[in-house]
Design an enzyme around this catalytic site. Structure first.
Site, PDB file in Angstrom:
ATOM      1  N   ASP A  48       0.863  -1.191   0.000  1.00 51.92           N
ATOM      2  CA  ASP A  48       0.000   0.000   0.000  1.00 51.92           C
ATOM      3  C   ASP A  48       0.892   1.231   0.000  1.00 51.92           C
ATOM      4  O   ASP A  48       1.613   1.492   0.971  1.00 51.92           O
ATOM      5  CB  ASP A  48      -0.909  -0.012   1.228  1.00 51.92           C
ATOM      6  CG  ASP A  48      -1.931   1.123   1.204  1.00 51.92           C
ATOM      7  OD1 ASP A  48      -1.964   1.870   0.203  1.00 51.92           O
ATOM      8  OD2 ASP A  48      -2.685   1.255   2.181  1.00 51.92           O
ATOM      9  N   LEU A  49       0.867   1.989  -1.090  1.00 55.03           N
ATOM     10  CA  LEU A  49       1.732   3.169  -1.215  1.00 55.03           C
ATOM     11  C   LEU A  49       1.232   4.301  -0.329  1.00 55.03           C
ATOM     12  O   LEU A  49       0.024   4.517  -0.184  1.00 55.03           O
ATOM     13  CB  LEU A  49       1.778   3.621  -2.672  1.00 55.03           C
ATOM     14  CG  LEU A  49       2.329   2.582  -3.663  1.00 55.03           C
ATOM     15  CD1 LEU A  49       2.155   3.067  -5.096  1.00 55.03           C
ATOM     16  CD2 LEU A  49       3.795   2.291  -3.369  1.00 55.03           C
ATOM     17  N   TYR A  53      -1.090  10.088  -4.327  1.00 57.63           N
ATOM     18  CA  TYR A  53      -1.193  11.268  -5.182  1.00 57.63           C
ATOM     19  C   TYR A  53      -0.157  12.312  -4.782  1.00 57.63           C
ATOM     20  O   TYR A  53       0.507  12.917  -5.634  1.00 57.63           O
ATOM     21  CB  TYR A  53      -2.593  11.887  -5.092  1.00 57.63           C
ATOM     22  CG  TYR A  53      -3.699  11.099  -5.764  1.00 57.63           C
ATOM     23  CD1 TYR A  53      -3.474   9.830  -6.283  1.00 57.63           C
ATOM     24  CD2 TYR A  53      -4.981  11.630  -5.874  1.00 57.63           C
ATOM     25  CE1 TYR A  53      -4.490   9.112  -6.880  1.00 57.63           C
ATOM     26  CE2 TYR A  53      -6.009  10.916  -6.475  1.00 57.63           C
ATOM     27  CZ  TYR A  53      -5.761   9.658  -6.979  1.00 57.63           C
ATOM     28  OH  TYR A  53      -6.769   8.949  -7.577  1.00 57.63           O
ATOM     29  N   ARG A  85      -0.369  16.580   7.198  1.00 58.60           N
ATOM     30  CA  ARG A  85      -1.155  15.828   8.170  1.00 58.60           C
ATOM     31  C   ARG A  85      -0.721  16.141   9.598  1.00 58.60           C
ATOM     32  O   ARG A  85      -1.548  16.123  10.523  1.00 58.60           O
ATOM     33  CB  ARG A  85      -1.044  14.333   7.883  1.00 58.60           C
ATOM     34  CG  ARG A  85      -1.630  13.961   6.522  1.00 58.60           C
ATOM     35  CD  ARG A  85      -1.592  12.472   6.265  1.00 58.60           C
ATOM     36  NE  ARG A  85      -1.981  12.174   4.885  1.00 58.60           N
ATOM     37  CZ  ARG A  85      -2.205  10.973   4.411  1.00 58.60           C
ATOM     38  NH1 ARG A  85      -2.062   9.923   5.201  1.00 58.60           N
ATOM     39  NH2 ARG A  85      -2.552  10.793   3.153  1.00 58.60           N
ATOM     40  N   ASP A 140      -3.169   2.521  -5.866  1.00 63.39           N
ATOM     41  CA  ASP A 140      -2.039   2.558  -4.943  1.00 63.39           C
ATOM     42  C   ASP A 140      -1.853   1.275  -4.141  1.00 63.39           C
ATOM     43  O   ASP A 140      -1.044   1.248  -3.208  1.00 63.39           O
ATOM     44  CB  ASP A 140      -2.193   3.737  -3.983  1.00 63.39           C
ATOM     45  CG  ASP A 140      -3.479   3.676  -3.177  1.00 63.39           C
ATOM     46  OD1 ASP A 140      -4.369   2.888  -3.540  1.00 63.39           O
ATOM     47  OD2 ASP A 140      -3.599   4.414  -2.186  1.00 63.39           O
ATOM     48  N   GLU A 141      -2.555   0.194  -4.485  1.00 56.47           N
ATOM     49  CA  GLU A 141      -2.426  -1.042  -3.736  1.00 56.47           C
ATOM     50  C   GLU A 141      -2.217  -2.224  -4.680  1.00 56.47           C
ATOM     51  O   GLU A 141      -2.752  -2.249  -5.790  1.00 56.47           O
ATOM     52  CB  GLU A 141      -3.674  -1.291  -2.880  1.00 56.47           C
ATOM     53  CG  GLU A 141      -3.953  -0.208  -1.842  1.00 56.47           C
ATOM     54  CD  GLU A 141      -5.202  -0.494  -1.042  1.00 56.47           C
ATOM     55  OE1 GLU A 141      -5.295  -1.609  -0.490  1.00 56.47           O
ATOM     56  OE2 GLU A 141      -6.091   0.366  -0.980  1.00 56.47           O
TER      57      GLU A 141
END
Length: 631
Positions: A48-49, A53, A85, A140-141
């Site tokens: 999982d990246l 984006y 974040r 992305d996975e």
């Protein structure tokens, strides 16, 4: 080994809006041996990246790397990097709220998904270099079945008599590792492979990501989100119940989407423990046996779905969300905007879609995200053929079709308030081909099934029901193609003249002669050349030069009893359909013998009974024979 960037704070969990299709039933094509392989022996890695984006945008513009970055689509921040974040920016936050939380937030427009798709495929291709069993999940996975790689390493360990094996990354719940348990050893080796995969993605593409290592896809996906970002976790079998029960909401179970979750909540099922304790019979009565059994297995962490290697996309879709769309004119404009991008992607793909679907979302104060409705229909055959052609005007008719679907869902004479439009092209089909660049595939004769005792029936193109033209071929018991029948009058004329039924030079044996005769001469020559090249290894007598080919055609024509009048261009003759060739030969025979040395055109033949100007004068403008005058 290039070090990974240091990990930062944990990423928030993503909610599944729709049902996961990777938890599908076992396809029929898989062998029983694969099905029999127990979950304990499988080793699945879920990659999982991190903030995908945002990472792509930072690679495109390295100056953004150390700044709080948000990727904006419409009025939402769909994702952000970890610098943002830390300052309180969250996924799917309104731009206004994100700016209030983080005034220095840098926003990048992410409505064009092209760079994200391109990078996503690079990641999948890279993982495929390590292992052929790679399955994409979104952009992305990826799931990677490394079982075979693990088995090889187990054998290497046994041969080297090495008992020291170290785990890479975290072990869920810090569970103790038992090297005497072969399940533990396999998963530990899987963690080493997962680290190698992540390192390769970072070294070659500059992307960081998390990984989960477990005995099936469901558990691997759950484990990958335990430590984020840029970290990995291995789940040992004994910790499976703890991981499953840690899910505080039923919708956090991959494979249970929002719609199913609502139905479960109506039954009083709010978490995994509730689902496990719920009576199976009552659940099957509400959801159906297949769905009920599937989700109850998921609640125990059981998942036998295979890692299906990724292939071309099964559909092309694009959507646009907005605050308000309340007129048909606005709907048409937004449909046109979506179609421009979709048609370009379909053209690059090369396949033709056969179904189109329109999805809308109406505004609702109580159900903000999931109030969607869809309609779909087959694409008319005459439009299917236009896909992929840059010069074709396909946009306007597609807009009309989509507007008709829209009117089936919305009464345009009454007020409406849309917040999303989505278009999806599916049922993609490639044009049939023998080999790349070869036309021969379309002309091959169909053969009856081996071992069939019955007379072969007429074979039709499977796409006929969709309105596409098809060739129907009849076969005798030996599998040879029956030639097309001519009218009885023509057959009698040919028989009296002693002319064979097939007037043109014989094509390669696996080609339908009727279709072959209707092709242009340059394609004739190309296919004959290919046949001659293929036969060269079997016989040194095959003619290969242009002169030999010309002699071969003349010899074949003589064998067929064809005598061309002096004014006839043979090249043009062979470009005509078979029935036209036969008609001309019959007319020439009626004219009487013609010497090849005569320069003047033959005399006008007498009109045949029952025909209007069967062989008009060559000087007349409506004569077919005038096209054979050499230029």
């Amino acid at each position: 080994m290039e070090p990974f960037p240091p990990p930062t704070e944990q990423d928030e969990e993503e909610e599944e809006d729709e049902e996961e299709d990777w938890l599908r039933p076992q396809p029929a094509g898989h062998s029983k041996s694969a099905l029999a392989r127990s979950a304990a022996h499988r080793v699945i890695v879920h990659v999982d990246l991190d903030c995908f984006y945002a990472q792509v945008e930072m690679l495109r513009n390295p100056e953004l790397r150390d700044k709080p970055l948000g990727v904006q689509q419409k009025n939402l921040v769909v994702t952000s990097n970890y610098e943002a974040r830390k300052l309180g920016v969250q996924k799917l936050m309104f731009v206004k709220d994100a700016k209030e939380k983080c005034p220095q937030l840098v926003l990048v427009n992410g409505e064009d998904l092209t760079p994200y798709r391109e990078m996503s495929y690079k990641v999948t291709e890279l993982l495929g270099e390590f292992c052929p069993l790679v399955e994409r999940l979104g952009l992305d996975e990826n799931f990677v079945d490394v079982t075979e790689m693990v088995e090889k390493r187990v054998k290497q360990l046994q041969q080297s008599a090495c008992s020291r094996v170290s785990v890479s990354g975290h072990v869920y719940n810090n569970q103790a590792i038992n090297l005497d348990d072969t399940r533990h050893v396999r998963l530990i080796l899987g963690s080493q492979i997962a680290e190698e995969l992540r390192e390769a993605v970072y070294t070659r593409l500059g992307l960081t990501g998390c990984a989960g290592v477990a005995a099936n896809k469901l558990l691997a996906k759950l484990a990958s989100g335990t430590f984020k970002p840029n970290q990995q976790t291995v789940l040992l079998p004994e910790s499976r119940p703890d991981l499953i029960r840690s899910l505080d909401r039923i919708q956090k179970v991959p494979g249970i989407g929002s719609k199913t979750a609502k139905r479960l909540e109506a039954l009083g099922i709010k978490n995994v423990c509730d689902l496990q304790a719920f009576p199976s019979a009552a659940l099957e009565a509400e959801l159906g046996a297949a769905v009920a059994q599937r989700i109850q297995k998921l609640s125990y962490g059981e998942d036998e779905s295979p890692v299906t290697p990724w292939g071309p996309p099964q559909s092309f879709s694009d959507e646009d969300s907005f605050k308000k769309c309340s007129t048909e004119v606005e709907v048409k404009e937004k449909i046109e905007e979506l179609l421009h991008n979709l048609l370009d992607r379909i053209r690059k793909d090369g396949r033709q879609p056969h179904t189109v679907r329109l999805t809308i979302r109406q505004f609702s104060s109580t159900d903000k995200w999931f109030n969607r409705e869809s309609r779909q229909c087959p694409i008319p055959p005459h439009l299917i053929q236009q896909f992929g052609k840059e010069s074709s005007d396909i946009l306007s008719p597609l807009v009309d079709i989509l507007l008709k679907l829209f009117r089936k869902m919305i009464d345009v004479h009454l007020p409406f308030h849309l917040t999303l439009l989505s278009i999806c092209f599916s049922n993609l089909k490639a044009l049939p081909r023998g080999k790349k660049g070869s036309i021969g595939f379309y002309l091959k004769q169909m053969s009856p099934p081996a071992g069939s005792a019955k007379r072969p029936r007429e074979v039709e193109d499977v796409s006929q029901e969709e309105g596409n033209a098809s060739w129907n071929q009849n076969y005798n018991r030996t599998g040879t193609t029956k030639s097309r029948k001519l009218p009885e009058e023509k057959q009698s004329q040919l028989k009296e003249a002693g002319i064979p039924h097939c007037p043109f030079h014989l094509p390669p044996g696996d080609i339908d002669p009727q279709v072959f005769g209707e092709l242009p001469e340059d394609i004739h020559q190309e296919m004959i050349a290919e046949k001659a090249e293929a036969m060269a290894s079997c016989s040194s007598q095959c003619p290969t030069s242009a002169l030999d080919k010309q002699k071969l055609e003349e010899k074949t024509s003589q064998q067929a009893g064809i005598v061309f009048p002096p004014h006839v261009d043979t090249k043009t003759f062979y470009e005509l359909p078979a029935d036209v060739q036969e008609e001309l030969i019959a007319e020439w025979k009626n004219q009487g013998p013609v010497s090849k040395t005569v320069d003047k055109p033959p005399e006008k033949p007498k009109a045949s009974k029952g025909r209007r100007n069967a062989a008009p004068c060559l000087s007349q403008s409506n004569s077919l024979l005038r096209y054979f005058k050499p230029r």
